[in-house]
Motif scaffolding. Structure first.
Motif, PDB file in Angstrom:
ATOM      1  N   ARG A 232       1.099  -1.224   0.405  1.00  0.00           N
ATOM      2  CA  ARG A 232       0.412   0.123   0.143  1.00  0.00           C
ATOM      3  C   ARG A 232       0.467   1.528  -0.110  1.00  0.00           C
ATOM      4  NH1 ARG A 232      -4.742   1.790   4.140  1.00  0.00           N
ATOM      5  NH2 ARG A 232      -4.693   3.527   4.550  1.00  0.00           N
ATOM      6  N   VAL A 233       0.583   1.994  -0.810  1.00  0.00           N
ATOM      7  CA  VAL A 233       1.433   3.647  -0.798  1.00  0.00           C
ATOM      8  C   VAL A 233       0.349   4.973  -0.151  1.00  0.00           C
ATOM      9  CG1 VAL A 233       2.546   5.269  -2.025  1.00  0.00           C
ATOM     10  CG2 VAL A 233       2.863   3.033  -3.023  1.00  0.00           C
ATOM     11  N   ASP A 234       0.601   4.955   1.095  1.00  0.00           N
ATOM     12  CA  ASP A 234      -0.370   6.110   1.728  1.00  0.00           C
ATOM     13  C   ASP A 234      -0.144   7.199   0.610  1.00  0.00           C
ATOM     14  OD1 ASP A 234      -2.030   4.793   3.235  1.00  0.00           O
ATOM     15  OD2 ASP A 234      -0.152   4.703   3.828  1.00  0.00           O
ATOM     16  N   GLY A 235      -0.454   7.396  -0.601  1.00  0.00           N
ATOM     17  CA  GLY A 235      -1.013   9.038  -1.465  1.00  0.00           C
ATOM     18  C   GLY A 235      -0.612   9.013  -2.580  1.00  0.00           C
ATOM     19  N   ASN A 236      -0.691   9.601  -3.600  1.00  0.00           N
ATOM     20  CA  ASN A 236       0.158  10.254  -4.889  1.00  0.00           C
ATOM     21  C   ASN A 236       1.228   9.009  -6.167  1.00  0.00           C
ATOM     22  OD1 ASN A 236      -2.551  10.348  -4.863  1.00  0.00           O
ATOM     23  ND2 ASN A 236      -1.442  13.696  -4.615  1.00  0.00           N
ATOM     24  N   VAL A 237       1.370   8.317  -6.311  1.00  0.00           N
ATOM     25  CA  VAL A 237       2.242   7.720  -7.173  1.00  0.00           C
ATOM     26  C   VAL A 237       2.524   8.143  -8.849  1.00  0.00           C
ATOM     27  CG1 VAL A 237       3.605   6.111  -8.529  1.00  0.00           C
ATOM     28  CG2 VAL A 237       1.791   5.782  -6.375  1.00  0.00           C
ATOM     29  N   ILE A 238       3.479   8.877  -9.399  1.00  0.00           N
ATOM     30  CA  ILE A 238       4.384   9.059 -10.436  1.00  0.00           C
ATOM     31  C   ILE A 238       4.776   8.939 -10.796  1.00  0.00           C
ATOM     32  CG2 ILE A 238       5.655  10.895  -9.037  1.00  0.00           C
ATOM     33  CD1 ILE A 238       4.875  12.821 -12.219  1.00  0.00           C
ATOM     34  N   GLU A 239       4.824   8.165 -11.895  1.00  0.00           N
ATOM     35  CA  GLU A 239       5.541   7.462 -13.076  1.00  0.00           C
ATOM     36  C   GLU A 239       6.027   8.457 -14.382  1.00  0.00           C
ATOM     37  OE1 GLU A 239       3.329   4.384 -14.790  1.00  0.00           O
ATOM     38  OE2 GLU A 239       4.845   2.895 -14.919  1.00  0.00           O
ATOM     39  N   PHE A 240       7.556   8.242 -14.138  1.00  0.00           N
ATOM     40  CA  PHE A 240       8.105   8.955 -15.451  1.00  0.00           C
ATOM     41  C   PHE A 240       8.160   7.379 -16.365  1.00  0.00           C
ATOM     42  CE2 PHE A 240       9.722  11.852 -13.875  1.00  0.00           C
ATOM     43  CZ  PHE A 240       9.341  12.698 -11.978  1.00  0.00           C
ATOM     44  N   GLY A 241       7.459   8.201 -17.491  1.00  0.00           N
ATOM     45  CA  GLY A 241       7.878   7.102 -18.916  1.00  0.00           C
ATOM     46  C   GLY A 241       7.274   5.631 -19.012  1.00  0.00           C
ATOM     47  N   CYS A 242       6.240   5.829 -18.334  1.00  0.00           N
ATOM     48  CA  CYS A 242       4.399   4.662 -17.908  1.00  0.00           C
ATOM     49  C   CYS A 242       5.218   3.584 -18.887  1.00  0.00           C
ATOM     50  CB  CYS A 242       3.690   4.940 -17.739  1.00  0.00           C
ATOM     51  SG  CYS A 242       2.783   5.878 -19.162  1.00  0.00           S
ATOM     52  N   GLY A 243       4.760   3.620 -20.423  1.00  0.00           N
ATOM     53  CA  GLY A 243       5.193   3.189 -21.549  1.00  0.00           C
ATOM     54  C   GLY A 243       4.078   2.152 -22.027  1.00  0.00           C
TER      55      GLY A 243
ATOM     56  N   ASN B 134      -8.599   5.781 -10.403  1.00  0.00           N
ATOM     57  CA  ASN B 134      -7.170   6.477 -10.212  1.00  0.00           C
ATOM     58  C   ASN B 134      -6.051   7.247 -11.219  1.00  0.00           C
ATOM     59  OD1 ASN B 134      -6.774   3.814  -9.991  1.00  0.00           O
ATOM     60  ND2 ASN B 134      -5.148   4.548  -7.626  1.00  0.00           N
ATOM     61  N   ILE B 135      -6.140   6.211 -12.502  1.00  0.00           N
ATOM     62  CA  ILE B 135      -5.000   7.263 -12.861  1.00  0.00           C
ATOM     63  C   ILE B 135      -5.390   7.566 -13.676  1.00  0.00           C
ATOM     64  CG2 ILE B 135      -3.501   5.703 -15.022  1.00  0.00           C
ATOM     65  CD1 ILE B 135      -3.856   2.979 -13.906  1.00  0.00           C
ATOM     66  N   GLN B 136      -4.884   8.595 -13.747  1.00  0.00           N
ATOM     67  CA  GLN B 136      -3.973  10.211 -14.845  1.00  0.00           C
ATOM     68  C   GLN B 136      -3.461   9.599 -15.905  1.00  0.00           C
ATOM     69  OE1 GLN B 136      -4.064  13.491 -12.591  1.00  0.00           O
ATOM     70  NE2 GLN B 136      -5.892  12.697 -10.806  1.00  0.00           N
ATOM     71  N   VAL B 137      -3.181   9.289 -16.754  1.00  0.00           N
ATOM     72  CA  VAL B 137      -2.112   9.556 -17.752  1.00  0.00           C
ATOM     73  C   VAL B 137      -2.091  10.398 -19.300  1.00  0.00           C
ATOM     74  CG1 VAL B 137      -3.429   7.447 -19.019  1.00  0.00           C
ATOM     75  CG2 VAL B 137      -1.266   7.017 -19.222  1.00  0.00           C
ATOM     76  N   LYS B 138      -0.894  10.662 -19.329  1.00  0.00           N
ATOM     77  CA  LYS B 138      -0.935  12.296 -20.205  1.00  0.00           C
ATOM     78  C   LYS B 138       0.269  12.474 -20.563  1.00  0.00           C
ATOM     79  CE  LYS B 138      -2.449  14.865 -16.877  1.00  0.00           C
ATOM     80  NZ  LYS B 138      -2.258  15.841 -15.035  1.00  0.00           N
ATOM     81  N   VAL B 139      -0.028  12.748 -22.546  1.00  0.00           N
ATOM     82  CA  VAL B 139       1.109  12.400 -23.197  1.00  0.00           C
ATOM     83  C   VAL B 139       1.992  13.514 -22.510  1.00  0.00           C
ATOM     84  CG1 VAL B 139       1.750  12.789 -25.786  1.00  0.00           C
ATOM     85  CG2 VAL B 139      -0.137  11.911 -25.045  1.00  0.00           C
ATOM     86  N   ARG B 140       3.555  13.682 -22.074  1.00  0.00           N
ATOM     87  CA  ARG B 140       3.708  15.140 -22.060  1.00  0.00           C
ATOM     88  C   ARG B 140       5.506  13.598 -22.618  1.00  0.00           C
ATOM     89  NH1 ARG B 140       2.696  19.262 -18.896  1.00  0.00           N
ATOM     90  NH2 ARG B 140       4.431  20.288 -17.745  1.00  0.00           N
TER      91      ARG B 140
ATOM     92  N   SER C 224      -3.853   8.781  -6.675  1.00  0.00           N
ATOM     93  CA  SER C 224      -3.846   8.920  -7.861  1.00  0.00           C
ATOM     94  C   SER C 224      -2.340   8.453  -8.382  1.00  0.00           C
ATOM     95  CB  SER C 224      -4.095   9.447  -8.804  1.00  0.00           C
ATOM     96  OG  SER C 224      -3.171  10.764  -8.302  1.00  0.00           O
ATOM     97  N   VAL C 225      -2.753   8.192 -10.049  1.00  0.00           N
ATOM     98  CA  VAL C 225      -1.137   7.320 -10.571  1.00  0.00           C
ATOM     99  C   VAL C 225      -0.949   8.349 -11.625  1.00  0.00           C
ATOM    100  CG1 VAL C 225       0.395   6.077 -11.018  1.00  0.00           C
ATOM    101  CG2 VAL C 225      -0.689   4.915  -9.179  1.00  0.00           C
ATOM    102  N   THR C 226      -0.124   9.307 -11.505  1.00  0.00           N
ATOM    103  CA  THR C 226       0.080  10.028 -13.221  1.00  0.00           C
ATOM    104  C   THR C 226       1.450   9.259 -13.930  1.00  0.00           C
ATOM    105  OG1 THR C 226       0.032  12.095 -11.371  1.00  0.00           O
ATOM    106  CG2 THR C 226       0.167  12.180 -13.819  1.00  0.00           C
ATOM    107  N   ALA C 227       0.582   9.113 -14.328  1.00  0.00           N
ATOM    108  CA  ALA C 227       1.269   8.556 -15.858  1.00  0.00           C
ATOM    109  C   ALA C 227       1.837   9.475 -17.099  1.00  0.00           C
ATOM    110  CB  ALA C 227       0.763   7.177 -15.871  1.00  0.00           C
TER     111      ALA C 227
END
Ligand SMILES: C[S@@+](CC[C@H](N)C(=O)[O-])C[C@H]1O[C@@H](n2cnc3c(N)ncnc32)[C@H](O)[C@@H]1O
Length: 190
Positions: free
Chosen positions: A31-42, A82-88, A57-60
Motif C-alpha cells: 500500500r502507498v499512502d498518497g499519490n504516485v508519479i510514473e516517468f515514462g509509463c510505456g 485513480n490513473i491519470q495518464v498524459k502525453v507529456r 492517484s497514479v500520474t503516468a
C-alpha cells in the motif's frame, strides 16, 4: 525530447521480462499512502499494479500517444479510476505535477536517457518529505535479451551517485532476482 534508446518492443515480449506485481510488492509494498508519479509509463506494465496499491492517484506520463492510449485502455479494463495518464515530454517540460504532492515516484528502464540527474531532480521536487523513489534498470553484469546499449546503460553504482547528486538519501538496493532477473532495483528517499 524522447530519451535515447527508449523505444518499446512488442508488448508481449516486453512484459515477459517482469513479474510486475511481485516487483512492485518489493518496491512499493502492499500500500502507498498518497499519490504516485510514473516517468515514462510505456505500456503501463507497472501502472496498473501501482494504482491498485495507491490510496491516491497514479500520474503516468509518456511522450508517445500510443503508449498513453494503451494505459488508458488498461485502466478502463481494470475499472481503476485513480490513473491519470498524459502525453507529456517531461525531459523538456517537467512533469507539471505540484511540488511535494507525491508519496512515490517510479523511474523504470529510463535512467539511460541524456539528462538523468535532471530527471531525478524533477522526481525529487514532486515528492513529499519522506517520499520514496524507486528505480529499476537493465543489468550490465550479465547478458540480457534487451536493454539500451552497454555504453549508455547505467550501473547501480552510477544510479546511486546520480540519486545522491539529486539530494536523495537512504539509497538501498532491492533484490529483484525472483521477479525481474535481468534488472536491478534501487529505493531512495526524499
Ligand atoms: C523503455 S520504456 C519503459 C516503460 C516503462 N517504464 C516500463 O518499464 O515498462 C521508456 C518509456 O519512456 C518514454 N519516454 C522517453 N523519453 C520520454 C520523455 N522525454 N518524456 C516522456 N516519456 C518519455 C518512452 O516513450 C517509453 O515509453
Amino acid at each position: 525530447m524522447k530519451g535515447r534508446e527508449s523505444g518499446m518492443p512488442d508488448e508481449t515480449y516486453w512484459t515477459s521480462f517482469f513479474d510486475a506485481d511481485v516487483a512492485l510488492e518489493k518496491l512499493l509494498g502492499s500500500r502507498v499512502d498518497g499519490n504516485v508519479i510514473e516517468f515514462g509509463c510505456g505500456y503501463g506494465s507497472f501502472t496498473v499494479p501501482a494504482a491498485r496499491r495507491a490510496t491516491g492517484s497514479v500520474t503516468a506520463l509518456d511522450i508517445e500517444p500510443e503508449m498513453v492510449d494503451s494505459v488508458r485502455r488498461k485502466a478502463a479494463a481494470s475499472n481503476l479510476t485513480n490513473i491519470q495518464v498524459k502525453v507529456r515530454d517531461f525531459a523538456a517540460h517537467g512533469t507539471g505535477v505540484a511540488t511535494a504532492s507525491q508519496a512515490h515516484a517510479m523511474i523504470f528502464n529510463l535512467l539511460h536517457l541524456e539528462q538523468p540527474v535532471s530527471l531525478l531532480r524533477e522526481a525529487y521536487r514532486t515528492l513529499q518529505d519522506g517520499g520514496v523513489l524507486s528505480v529499476i534498470h537493465w543489468r550490465s553484469d550479465i547478458p540480457t535479451p534487451r536493454g539500451p546499449s552497454l555504453a549508455i546503460r547505467p550501473t547501480p553504482e552510477q544510479c546511486r551517485e546520480w540519486m545522491a547528486v539529486a539530494s536523495f538519501h537512504a539509497i538501498e538496493s532491492v533484490d529483484l532476482q525472483t521477479c525481474c532477473p535481468f534488472h536491478f532495483g534501487l529505493l531512495a528517499r526524499r
